[in-house]
Design an enzyme around this catalytic site. Structure first.
Site, PDB file in Angstrom:
ATOM      1  CE1 TYR A 149       6.770  27.035  -0.686  1.00 16.86           C
ATOM      2  CE2 TYR A 149       4.452  27.003  -0.147  1.00 16.86           C
ATOM      3  CZ  TYR A 149       5.451  27.117  -1.080  1.00 16.86           C
ATOM      4  OH  TYR A 149       5.131  27.318  -2.394  1.00 16.86           O
ATOM      5  CG  HIS A 200       6.207  33.870  -4.041  1.00 17.03           C
ATOM      6  ND1 HIS A 200       5.779  34.207  -5.303  1.00 17.03           N
ATOM      7  CD2 HIS A 200       6.716  32.621  -4.137  1.00 17.03           C
ATOM      8  CE1 HIS A 200       6.014  33.194  -6.130  1.00 17.03           C
ATOM      9  NE2 HIS A 200       6.579  32.231  -5.455  1.00 17.03           N
TER      10      HIS A 200
END
Length: 362
Positions: A334, A66
């Site tokens: 993440y 992303h």
């Protein structure tokens, strides 16, 4: 008698130190096993992020997935309806500030918007009591795979061919054939065209979570945000415009705030909480918890979302993660991606001013 006691004490000392040393070694071994150091084939967050980076290319300072996105700001206006299911103050009637980010998947920050059907929305709710709720959602109702191992295998299958720069169709086909749980996602992907606006998509949590009420009872839940804006087919982007999503959002926000309703779907006994590839039946009760209002946008290189790690396991009191194996894997990956991009930013042009903006290291 004291002499014999001293002899016995000295005799016991080596054993005592041996027990302590063994405990330390066991602890170290546990960390080594979790980190994958003793088993090169063990899947680790680092290997997952390496695979994302290999597929998307190395773009220093950007997220490994992303990578292309835009920061947004606004608030969540709770109507208080969900407060009976959770003690989290975000569900009490009132307003909670939000910092968010719209994005498309992949590690290339220059990818064309039309290259994928998937759009994402990540949000950080800053509660009045100092706690936070972070969520990262996508516009498909189910995820592709159910486990971190299958996700990693999918990344390997999707590795671009050096000759074409694109994934090998036969290799991807073999992966999907070996993973029948991907069928629901593939059905969605074949039927949906890339949307022309971030503002007209719904976004789903995909993973299950628990709401915890005042009595301590847990309620399995998935959520989604559903837009008030509708895609009537009249908004057709220029095929040559690779960045139409951000431009469309700018135009819409110039005309006024954009709104979504936060809908919480409650599971029935037997509904899976550990498999994001399986949708819950449509007749499950749904609670409209309030309205998400987005009223501003900024470029991600200097906007407020830039330094936020949208880890979906960061939850306030009154919310808990479920037994979905993707959740801890997402959290760890993440964090790995965040550490990579923030360490790289110190070596990029203009990094001197970046330190002053880095207010969050979570």
């Amino acid at each position: 008698m004291s002499e014999s006691f001293e002899v016995a004490r000295r005799a016991r000392q080596p054993w005592r130190w041996a027990v302590i040393a063994a405990a330390v070694l066991l602890l170290a071994a546990a960390f080594a096993f979790v980190g994958g150091w003793l088993s090169p084939q063990r899947l680790t967050p680092h290997r997952i992020v390496d695979a994302l980076q290999e597929n998307g290319g190395l773009h220093p300072g950007y997220r490994r997935n992303h990578a292309k996105g835009v920061c947004v700001g606004g608030y969540f206006e709770s109507n208080g309806t969900a407060a009976v299911y959770s003690t989290a103050t975000v569900f009490a009637a009132g307003r909670t500030p939000v910092v968010g980010r719209f994005a498309i998947p992949g590690g290339n920050p220059y990818a064309p918007d039309s290259g994928t059907q998937v759009r994402s929305l990540a949000l950080r709710f800053s509660l009045a009591n100092g706690q936070q709720w972070r969520t990262a959602m996508n516009n498909m109702p189910v995820f592709v795979v159910a486990t971190p191992e299958a996700f990693y295998q999918m990344l390997q299958a999707g590795r671009p061919d050096p000759a074409t720069g694109k994934p090998d169709g036969a290799r991807m086909g073999a992966f999907f054939a070996a993973h029948p749980e991907t069928a629901a996602f593939l059905t969605w992907a074949k039927a949906v065209k890339p949307s022309a606006s971030f503002a007209t998509d719904s976004y789903y949590s995909l993973d299950a979570f628990y709401l915890v009420d005042a009595s301590g009872q847990r309620h399995a839940v998935r959520w989604r945000v559903v837009p008030e804006a509708r895609d009537d087919g009249s908004n057709v982007p220029d095929a040559s415009d690779n960045d139409y999503l951000a431009q469309d959002l700018q135009r819409r926000l110039a005309a006024g705030p954009q709104r979504w309703h936060l809908l919480l779907t409650l599971a029935a006994p037997g509904d899976p909480t550990n498999d994001a590839t399986k949708a819950w039946p449509a007749d499950r009760p749904t609670v409209d918890a309030g309205t998400l209002v987005i009223d501003s946008e900024q470029a991600q290189d200097g906007g407020p979302c830039r330094d936020v790690n949208y880890d979906p396991t960061i939850l306030p009191t009154g919310m808990r993660i479920s037994d979905d194996p993707l959740l801890p894997a997402r959290s760890a990956a993440y964090a790995d991606s965040y550490l990579r991009r923030t360490s790289e930013e110190g070596h990029l042009p203009g990094a001197a001013s970046a330190g002053a903006r880095r207010s969050e290291r979570k």
